[in-house]
Scaffold this motif. Structure first.
Motif, PDB file in Angstrom:
ATOM      1  N   TRP A 113      29.489  -2.596  18.139  1.00 12.02           N
ATOM      2  CA  TRP A 113      29.804  -1.174  18.142  1.00 12.02           C
ATOM      3  C   TRP A 113      29.676  -0.591  16.744  1.00 12.02           C
ATOM      4  N   TRP A 114      30.169  -1.309  15.735  1.00  8.86           N
ATOM      5  CA  TRP A 114      30.090  -0.812  14.359  1.00  8.86           C
ATOM      6  C   TRP A 114      28.664  -0.851  13.843  1.00  8.86           C
ATOM      7  N   GLN A 115      27.917  -1.906  14.192  1.00  3.82           N
ATOM      8  CA  GLN A 115      26.621  -2.148  13.573  1.00  3.82           C
ATOM      9  C   GLN A 115      25.530  -1.201  14.066  1.00  3.82           C
ATOM     10  N   GLN A 116      25.514  -0.947  15.383  1.00  2.00           N
ATOM     11  CA  GLN A 116      24.400  -0.150  15.881  1.00  2.00           C
ATOM     12  C   GLN A 116      24.806   0.695  17.063  1.00  2.00           C
ATOM     13  N   ARG A 117      24.412   1.959  17.017  1.00  2.00           N
ATOM     14  CA  ARG A 117      24.693   2.883  18.106  1.00  2.00           C
ATOM     15  C   ARG A 117      23.381   3.592  18.441  1.00  2.00           C
ATOM     16  N   GLN A 118      22.770   3.281  19.539  1.00  2.00           N
ATOM     17  CA  GLN A 118      21.470   3.849  19.857  1.00  2.00           C
ATOM     18  C   GLN A 118      21.615   5.057  20.775  1.00  2.00           C
ATOM     19  N   GLN A 119      20.616   5.904  20.756  1.00  2.00           N
ATOM     20  CA  GLN A 119      20.581   7.042  21.654  1.00  2.00           C
ATOM     21  C   GLN A 119      20.224   6.564  23.058  1.00  2.00           C
ATOM     22  N   PRO A 120      20.906   7.094  24.084  1.00  2.10           N
ATOM     23  CA  PRO A 120      20.597   6.675  25.458  1.00  2.10           C
ATOM     24  C   PRO A 120      19.142   6.969  25.825  1.00  2.10           C
ATOM     25  N   ILE A 121      18.568   6.094  26.623  1.00  2.09           N
ATOM     26  CA  ILE A 121      17.198   6.287  27.105  1.00  2.09           C
ATOM     27  C   ILE A 121      17.250   7.136  28.377  1.00  2.09           C
ATOM     28  N   SER A 122      16.491   8.205  28.403  1.00  3.62           N
ATOM     29  CA  SER A 122      16.512   9.102  29.555  1.00  3.62           C
ATOM     30  C   SER A 122      15.598   8.592  30.668  1.00  3.62           C
ATOM     31  N   TYR A 123      15.856   9.057  31.861  1.00 11.10           N
ATOM     32  CA  TYR A 123      15.041   8.706  33.027  1.00 11.10           C
ATOM     33  C   TYR A 123      13.588   9.146  32.825  1.00 11.10           C
ATOM     34  N   ASP A 124      13.393  10.371  32.349  1.00 12.84           N
ATOM     35  CA  ASP A 124      12.033  10.882  32.155  1.00 12.84           C
ATOM     36  C   ASP A 124      11.259  10.039  31.150  1.00 12.84           C
ATOM     37  N   THR A 125      11.956   9.553  30.128  1.00 11.60           N
ATOM     38  CA  THR A 125      11.301   8.712  29.131  1.00 11.60           C
ATOM     39  C   THR A 125      10.851   7.391  29.751  1.00 11.60           C
ATOM     40  N   ILE A 126      11.707   6.809  30.599  1.00 10.65           N
ATOM     41  CA  ILE A 126      11.356   5.545  31.255  1.00 10.65           C
ATOM     42  C   ILE A 126      10.178   5.726  32.192  1.00 10.65           C
ATOM     43  N   VAL A 127      10.216   6.789  32.981  1.00 10.11           N
ATOM     44  CA  VAL A 127       9.136   7.039  33.945  1.00 10.11           C
ATOM     45  C   VAL A 127       7.807   7.234  33.224  1.00 10.11           C
ATOM     46  N   ALA A 128       7.840   7.846  32.053  1.00 12.09           N
ATOM     47  CA  ALA A 128       6.608   8.115  31.302  1.00 12.09           C
ATOM     48  C   ALA A 128       5.909   6.841  30.852  1.00 12.09           C
ATOM     49  N   THR A 129       6.639   5.700  30.849  1.00 11.01           N
ATOM     50  CA  THR A 129       6.023   4.437  30.424  1.00 11.01           C
ATOM     51  C   THR A 129       5.274   3.747  31.559  1.00 11.01           C
ATOM     52  N   LYS A 167       2.938   4.222  44.886  1.00  9.87           N
ATOM     53  CA  LYS A 167       2.615   4.339  46.309  1.00  9.87           C
ATOM     54  C   LYS A 167       2.336   2.980  46.912  1.00  9.87           C
ATOM     55  N   LYS A 168       1.820   2.057  46.080  1.00  9.97           N
ATOM     56  CA  LYS A 168       1.538   0.691  46.530  1.00  9.97           C
ATOM     57  C   LYS A 168       1.934  -0.281  45.427  1.00  9.97           C
ATOM     58  N   PHE A 169       2.723  -1.293  45.793  1.00  6.06           N
ATOM     59  CA  PHE A 169       3.116  -2.316  44.835  1.00  6.06           C
ATOM     60  C   PHE A 169       2.018  -3.358  44.714  1.00  6.06           C
ATOM     61  N   GLU A 170       1.892  -3.944  43.502  1.00  2.31           N
ATOM     62  CA  GLU A 170       0.936  -5.027  43.300  1.00  2.31           C
ATOM     63  C   GLU A 170       1.690  -6.265  42.820  1.00  2.31           C
ATOM     64  N   ASN A 171       1.477  -6.701  41.583  1.00  2.00           N
ATOM     65  CA  ASN A 171       2.136  -7.926  41.116  1.00  2.00           C
ATOM     66  C   ASN A 171       3.647  -7.774  40.996  1.00  2.00           C
ATOM     67  N   LEU A 172       4.061  -6.633  40.461  1.00  9.55           N
ATOM     68  CA  LEU A 172       5.484  -6.360  40.312  1.00  9.55           C
ATOM     69  C   LEU A 172       5.873  -5.177  41.185  1.00  9.55           C
ATOM     70  N   ARG A 173       7.052  -5.272  41.764  1.00 12.38           N
ATOM     71  CA  ARG A 173       7.592  -4.160  42.546  1.00 12.38           C
ATOM     72  C   ARG A 173       8.585  -3.426  41.641  1.00 12.38           C
ATOM     73  N   GLU A 174       8.126  -2.364  40.989  1.00 11.25           N
ATOM     74  CA  GLU A 174       8.926  -1.673  39.988  1.00 11.25           C
ATOM     75  C   GLU A 174       9.366  -0.305  40.497  1.00 11.25           C
ATOM     76  N   VAL A 175      10.666  -0.016  40.316  1.00 10.77           N
ATOM     77  CA  VAL A 175      11.204   1.299  40.665  1.00 10.77           C
ATOM     78  C   VAL A 175      12.036   1.805  39.493  1.00 10.77           C
ATOM     79  N   TYR A 176      12.184   3.136  39.416  1.00  4.32           N
ATOM     80  CA  TYR A 176      12.855   3.771  38.285  1.00  4.32           C
ATOM     81  C   TYR A 176      13.954   4.676  38.842  1.00  4.32           C
ATOM     82  N   LEU A 177      15.189   4.452  38.376  1.00  2.00           N
ATOM     83  CA  LEU A 177      16.343   5.116  38.980  1.00  2.00           C
ATOM     84  C   LEU A 177      17.083   5.990  37.983  1.00  2.00           C
ATOM     85  N   ASP A 178      17.475   7.162  38.456  1.00  2.00           N
ATOM     86  CA  ASP A 178      18.433   8.016  37.758  1.00  2.00           C
ATOM     87  C   ASP A 178      19.528   8.347  38.763  1.00  2.00           C
ATOM     88  N   GLY A 179      20.737   7.866  38.533  1.00  2.00           N
ATOM     89  CA  GLY A 179      21.814   8.090  39.489  1.00  2.00           C
ATOM     90  C   GLY A 179      22.285   6.796  40.111  1.00  2.00           C
TER      91      GLY A 179
END
Length: 353
Positions: A113-129, A167-179
């Motif tokens: 807690w003392w050493q590092q405090r990062q900014q939260p990652i937003s849903y939109d930022t994750i989806v953009a990757t 729309k179609k999963f391939e090697n990885l089944r990846e989903v992105y959640l907010d909520g």
């Protein structure tokens, strides 16, 4: 100078000889501190707390905090842990190490807690990757929205939540959640299922679990209803996952976003993982056998001293009580108490006559 026999956890952590022993033990220092523990057993909780802090610091850049920095860290730590010595009513080594692990978790949290405090990652930022085009489902209603994913897995999307997936999963089944969403994942070992939510990644093969990751909330929570999942944290969208914890049924992981720690614990209300009769009646049964049944029915590890409980016999019945109600009823019958430590429940008893 304060004598060693009266040292607090903070005194130990600031003492150079103690830090040297924790970071680079020698046969001589091992002998000295082992003798100290045996001579002053009441100091063991303070030693554990101090060891945890020193180890956390040792894994980071190689310097020791200044006096002002230490004061800031200790203000955080002392609000999250107590300097009181626990009563050693259960002598099992498993109990001791469970307690030690809980102390270490809080102490390490103070350093992080003392050493590092990062900014939260937003849903939109994750989806953009995402490397594929995604479809998004948004639940604007006041009731659960039921979704079917391309692989046949099902999702119950909570109100004010959104989920994105290809729309179609391939090697990885990846989903992105907010909520919040409850997942029932179709088993497919060759195609792992990953849920990206804030700074966490939850990976499964086939199971049912719930993820809570709302914007603006300080924590992300993953709880498992069935099967097993691996929950990891990451920083700044890095693919380098860290702090991975494995969860089984009735266990949860809470990611503290401003401290970057994952805390593993039991869910608030464990549910049965093995179906049994609607009503269970025990007549003059040993308390140990009833505890074993509870462990099997709920998949929760109960820690107790069988020698202490060997003379405890009960006549008791269960019907529609939830897990903790059953446990409280049993403990009240034999004059015992219990304490939850991470994913274990420690039964404390002085035995029966």
């Amino acid at each position: 100078m304060k004598p060693l026999s009266e040292f607090s956890a903070r005194d130990f952590a600031e003492h150079p000889d103690f830090r040297n022993w924790v970071q680079a033990p020698t046969p001589e220092s091992d002998t000295f501190w082992e003798n100290y523990r045996q001579t002053y057993p009441h100091q063991q909780p303070h030693i554990l707390r101090a060891q945890a802090l020193v180890k956390a610091i040792a894994e980071s850049p190689q310097f020791f905090p200044s006096d002002s920095q230490l004061s800031e860290m200790w203000q955080y730590i002392e609000t999250h842990t107590s300097e009181k010595t626990p009563t050693p009513v259960v002598r099992s080594l498993r109990v001791w190490w469970a307690a030690a692990a809980a102390v270490i978790l809080v102490m390490a949290a103070g350093w992080i807690w003392w050493q590092q405090r990062q900014q939260p990652i937003s849903y939109d930022t994750i989806v953009a990757t995402a490397t594929k085009q995604l479809e998004e489902r948004i639940n604007t209603q006041n009731q659960i929205q039921h979704l079917r994913l391309p692989d046949g897995s099902s999702v119950q999307l909570a109100p004010k939540s959104r989920l994105s997936f290809a729309k179609k999963f391939e090697n990885l089944r990846e989903v992105y959640l907010d909520g919040e969403a409850y997942f029932e994942v179709k088993r497919d070992p060759e195609h792992p299922f990953l849920v990206y939510a804030a700074e966490t990644v939850t990976q499964v093969v086939g199971t049912s679990f719930t993820v809570q990751a709302f914007v603006g909330k300080p924590n992300v929570n993953v709880s498992v209803q069935e099967g097993k999942v691996a929950v990891s944290s990451r920083k700044n969208l890095s693919n380098d996952l860290k702090n991975t914890v494995l969860l089984a049924a009735n266990q949860q992981a809470t990611f503290v976003r401003n401290g970057e720690i994952l805390v593993k614990s039991l869910v608030e209300n464990p549910t049965k993982i093995i179906a049994d009769q609607k009503e269970l009646v025990y007549t003059d049964r040993s308390a140990v056998s009833v505890l074993r049944d509870l462990e099997q029915q709920y998949g929760v590890e109960l820690v107790y001293d069988e020698d202490v409980l060997k003379k405890c016999f009960v006549t008791i019945s269960f019907s529609d009580e939830v897990f903790y109600e059953r446990l409280r009823l049993l403990c009240r019958t034999i004059g015992a108490e219990y304490e939850t430590i991470e994913t274990q429940i420690v039964i404390k008893s002085n035995g029966c006559q």
